[in-house]
Design a protein around this motif. Structure first.
Motif, PDB file in Angstrom:
ATOM      1  N   MET A 186      22.197   5.107 -56.311  1.00 53.59           N
ATOM      2  CA  MET A 186      22.319   3.805 -56.892  1.00 53.59           C
ATOM      3  C   MET A 186      22.146   4.009 -58.414  1.00 53.59           C
ATOM      4  SD  MET A 186      22.442   2.031 -54.284  1.00 53.59           S
ATOM      5  CE  MET A 186      22.751   0.485 -54.989  1.00 53.59           C
ATOM      6  N   LYS A 187      23.181   3.169 -58.988  1.00 54.00           N
ATOM      7  CA  LYS A 187      23.163   3.334 -60.569  1.00 54.00           C
ATOM      8  C   LYS A 187      21.914   2.661 -60.833  1.00 54.00           C
ATOM      9  CE  LYS A 187      26.085   1.546 -64.222  1.00 54.00           C
ATOM     10  NZ  LYS A 187      27.450   0.721 -64.428  1.00 54.00           N
ATOM     11  N   GLY A 188      21.622   3.461 -62.150  1.00 53.95           N
ATOM     12  CA  GLY A 188      20.330   2.856 -62.987  1.00 53.95           C
ATOM     13  C   GLY A 188      18.989   3.145 -62.179  1.00 53.95           C
ATOM     14  N   SER A 189      18.981   4.012 -60.884  1.00 51.72           N
ATOM     15  CA  SER A 189      17.738   4.269 -60.516  1.00 51.72           C
ATOM     16  C   SER A 189      17.002   5.205 -61.274  1.00 51.72           C
ATOM     17  CB  SER A 189      18.055   4.887 -59.108  1.00 51.72           C
ATOM     18  OG  SER A 189      18.976   6.158 -59.288  1.00 51.72           O
ATOM     19  N   VAL A 190      17.660   6.312 -61.704  1.00 47.55           N
ATOM     20  CA  VAL A 190      16.644   6.832 -62.495  1.00 47.55           C
ATOM     21  C   VAL A 190      15.857   6.401 -63.938  1.00 47.55           C
ATOM     22  CG1 VAL A 190      16.768   9.153 -64.357  1.00 47.55           C
ATOM     23  CG2 VAL A 190      18.244   8.989 -62.192  1.00 47.55           C
ATOM     24  N   GLU A 191      16.641   5.609 -64.494  1.00 48.46           N
ATOM     25  CA  GLU A 191      15.980   4.728 -65.654  1.00 48.46           C
ATOM     26  C   GLU A 191      14.664   3.964 -65.139  1.00 48.46           C
ATOM     27  OE1 GLU A 191      19.112   4.875 -65.120  1.00 48.46           O
ATOM     28  OE2 GLU A 191      20.032   5.747 -66.965  1.00 48.46           O
ATOM     29  N   LYS A 192      14.874   3.163 -63.736  1.00 45.57           N
ATOM     30  CA  LYS A 192      13.970   2.342 -63.217  1.00 45.57           C
ATOM     31  C   LYS A 192      12.503   3.165 -62.773  1.00 45.57           C
ATOM     32  CE  LYS A 192      17.582  -0.847 -61.700  1.00 45.57           C
ATOM     33  NZ  LYS A 192      18.134  -1.049 -60.579  1.00 45.57           N
ATOM     34  N   ILE A 193      12.949   4.092 -62.052  1.00 44.89           N
ATOM     35  CA  ILE A 193      11.906   5.050 -61.622  1.00 44.89           C
ATOM     36  C   ILE A 193      11.109   5.771 -62.689  1.00 44.89           C
ATOM     37  CG2 ILE A 193      11.475   7.227 -60.384  1.00 44.89           C
ATOM     38  CD1 ILE A 193      13.843   6.412 -58.551  1.00 44.89           C
ATOM     39  N   ALA A 194      11.575   6.246 -63.792  1.00 41.82           N
ATOM     40  CA  ALA A 194      11.195   6.889 -64.764  1.00 41.82           C
ATOM     41  C   ALA A 194      10.153   5.905 -65.435  1.00 41.82           C
ATOM     42  CB  ALA A 194      12.149   7.312 -65.986  1.00 41.82           C
ATOM     43  N   SER A 195      10.786   4.627 -65.801  1.00 45.56           N
ATOM     44  CA  SER A 195       9.926   3.511 -66.435  1.00 45.56           C
ATOM     45  C   SER A 195       8.614   3.178 -65.578  1.00 45.56           C
ATOM     46  CB  SER A 195      10.669   2.281 -66.576  1.00 45.56           C
ATOM     47  OG  SER A 195      10.165   1.190 -66.945  1.00 45.56           O
ATOM     48  N   LEU A 196       8.696   2.997 -64.320  1.00 43.49           N
ATOM     49  CA  LEU A 196       7.600   2.588 -63.358  1.00 43.49           C
ATOM     50  C   LEU A 196       6.783   3.943 -63.200  1.00 43.49           C
ATOM     51  CD1 LEU A 196       9.438   0.915 -60.480  1.00 43.49           C
ATOM     52  CD2 LEU A 196       7.871  -0.188 -62.114  1.00 43.49           C
ATOM     53  N   GLY A 198       6.213   6.011 -65.855  1.00 43.65           N
ATOM     54  CA  GLY A 198       5.631   6.136 -67.152  1.00 43.65           C
ATOM     55  C   GLY A 198       6.191   7.477 -67.690  1.00 43.65           C
ATOM     56  N   ILE A 199       7.139   8.223 -67.234  1.00 43.78           N
ATOM     57  CA  ILE A 199       7.645   9.475 -67.770  1.00 43.78           C
ATOM     58  C   ILE A 199       9.357   9.128 -67.940  1.00 43.78           C
ATOM     59  CG2 ILE A 199       6.233  10.819 -65.794  1.00 43.78           C
ATOM     60  CD1 ILE A 199       8.636  10.831 -64.218  1.00 43.78           C
ATOM     61  N   SER A 200       9.892  10.351 -68.720  1.00 50.35           N
ATOM     62  CA  SER A 200      11.133   9.956 -69.404  1.00 50.35           C
ATOM     63  C   SER A 200      12.100  10.146 -68.394  1.00 50.35           C
ATOM     64  CB  SER A 200      11.210  11.210 -70.418  1.00 50.35           C
ATOM     65  OG  SER A 200      11.166  12.487 -69.984  1.00 50.35           O
ATOM     66  N   LYS A 201      13.299   9.850 -68.607  1.00 49.15           N
ATOM     67  CA  LYS A 201      14.592  10.247 -67.666  1.00 49.15           C
ATOM     68  C   LYS A 201      14.737  11.680 -67.586  1.00 49.15           C
ATOM     69  CE  LYS A 201      17.764   7.838 -69.909  1.00 49.15           C
ATOM     70  NZ  LYS A 201      18.993   7.413 -70.434  1.00 49.15           N
ATOM     71  N   VAL A 202      14.477  12.451 -68.747  1.00 46.58           N
ATOM     72  CA  VAL A 202      14.729  13.791 -68.673  1.00 46.58           C
ATOM     73  C   VAL A 202      13.735  14.510 -67.798  1.00 46.58           C
ATOM     74  CG1 VAL A 202      14.388  15.876 -70.076  1.00 46.58           C
ATOM     75  CG2 VAL A 202      15.577  13.826 -71.019  1.00 46.58           C
ATOM     76  N   THR A 203      12.603  13.870 -67.858  1.00 52.27           N
ATOM     77  CA  THR A 203      11.668  14.553 -66.773  1.00 52.27           C
ATOM     78  C   THR A 203      11.902  14.253 -65.242  1.00 52.27           C
ATOM     79  OG1 THR A 203       9.695  14.240 -68.204  1.00 52.27           O
ATOM     80  CG2 THR A 203       9.217  14.559 -66.086  1.00 52.27           C
ATOM     81  N   VAL A 204      12.403  12.882 -65.027  1.00 50.36           N
ATOM     82  CA  VAL A 204      13.127  12.753 -63.668  1.00 50.36           C
ATOM     83  C   VAL A 204      14.039  13.628 -63.184  1.00 50.36           C
ATOM     84  CG1 VAL A 204      13.925  10.995 -61.967  1.00 50.36           C
ATOM     85  CG2 VAL A 204      12.349  10.373 -63.735  1.00 50.36           C
TER      86      VAL A 204
END
Length: 214
Positions: A186-196, A198-204
């Motif tokens: 799903m589009k945008g899932s990385v950003e949402k999961i990273a935010s929840l 408390g880590i960066s998109k790069v880490t995900v």
């Protein structure tokens, strides 16, 4: 007893009735999506696919929510193949609470292998031209509905797993679970999961790379 549990348990008699009406080749599974990691709360005739209480959902995101025909909270007559090669025809309907939040899924799985063999036999004698199927495109409302459902799943999965002393390996396993369930399709899932988390998109992305390399 919480409201969602009461609502979902109310579908158990319906599940038993459906399974009895259509016989032992008809499996019915009820999922409690407020507990995504072990969502299966009830099964009947579970020899059809082997679904067990306490297991997680499998096809919900990857097959049902991603399908062009998924509209009005249901997808009917999609097929899959079991590990032993049997054809299963399934339908999934979402269950919402009084606040319109998705809390569960009602899934019917029918083993159509015997019917498929019979159809192949009949087709040899009665060949027919199938009418071309015209698929309707998803509307903006359909797309928004799917995005909302997946957002709820992400929030519930993380809510059920995150704790103050969460270790790195626990986060990796959580990302692995969501990857296996198709959440990252799903589009945008990385950003949402990273935010929840408390880590960066790069880490995900690094966790996903680590999982794929293993």
């Amino acid at each position: 007893m919480e409201e969602s549990k009461k609502i979902l348990e109310g579908f158990i008699p319906v599940a038993k009735s459906n399974a009895k009406m259509f016989g032992p080749n008809c499996e019915v599974v009820i999922h409690d999506l407020t507990h995504p990691q072990n969502s299966v709360m009830f099964t009947v005739n579970n020899h059809v696919t082997g679904r067990e209480v306490g297991q997680s959902f499998d096809h919900l995101v990857k097959t049902v929510l991603q399908a062009e025909d998924f509209k009005e909270d249901y997808l009917a007559s999609y097929t899959s193949t079991t590990e032993d090669g049997r054809t299963i025809c399934s339908s999934t309907s979402l269950i919402r609470d009084s606040g319109k939040k998705v809390i569960g899924a009602y899934c019917v799985n029918f083993d159509v292998e015997a019917l498929s063999q019979m159809q192949k036999f009949m087709d040899n004698f009665l060949p027919a031209q199938a009418e071309p199927r015209v698929e309707e495109a998803k509307t903006d409302d359909d797309v928004e509905n799917v995005e909302e459902i997946v957002d709820q799943l992400i929030q519930q999965i993380i809510k059920n797993s995150v704790h103050p002393a969460m270790k790195r390996h626990e986060k990796v396993e959580l990302i692995r679970f969501m990857d296996e369930k198709g959440i990252f399709l799903m589009k945008g899932s990385v950003e949402k999961i990273a935010s929840l988390l408390g880590i960066s998109k790069v880490t995900v992305y690094s966790y996903l790379d680590e999982i794929k390399n293993k």
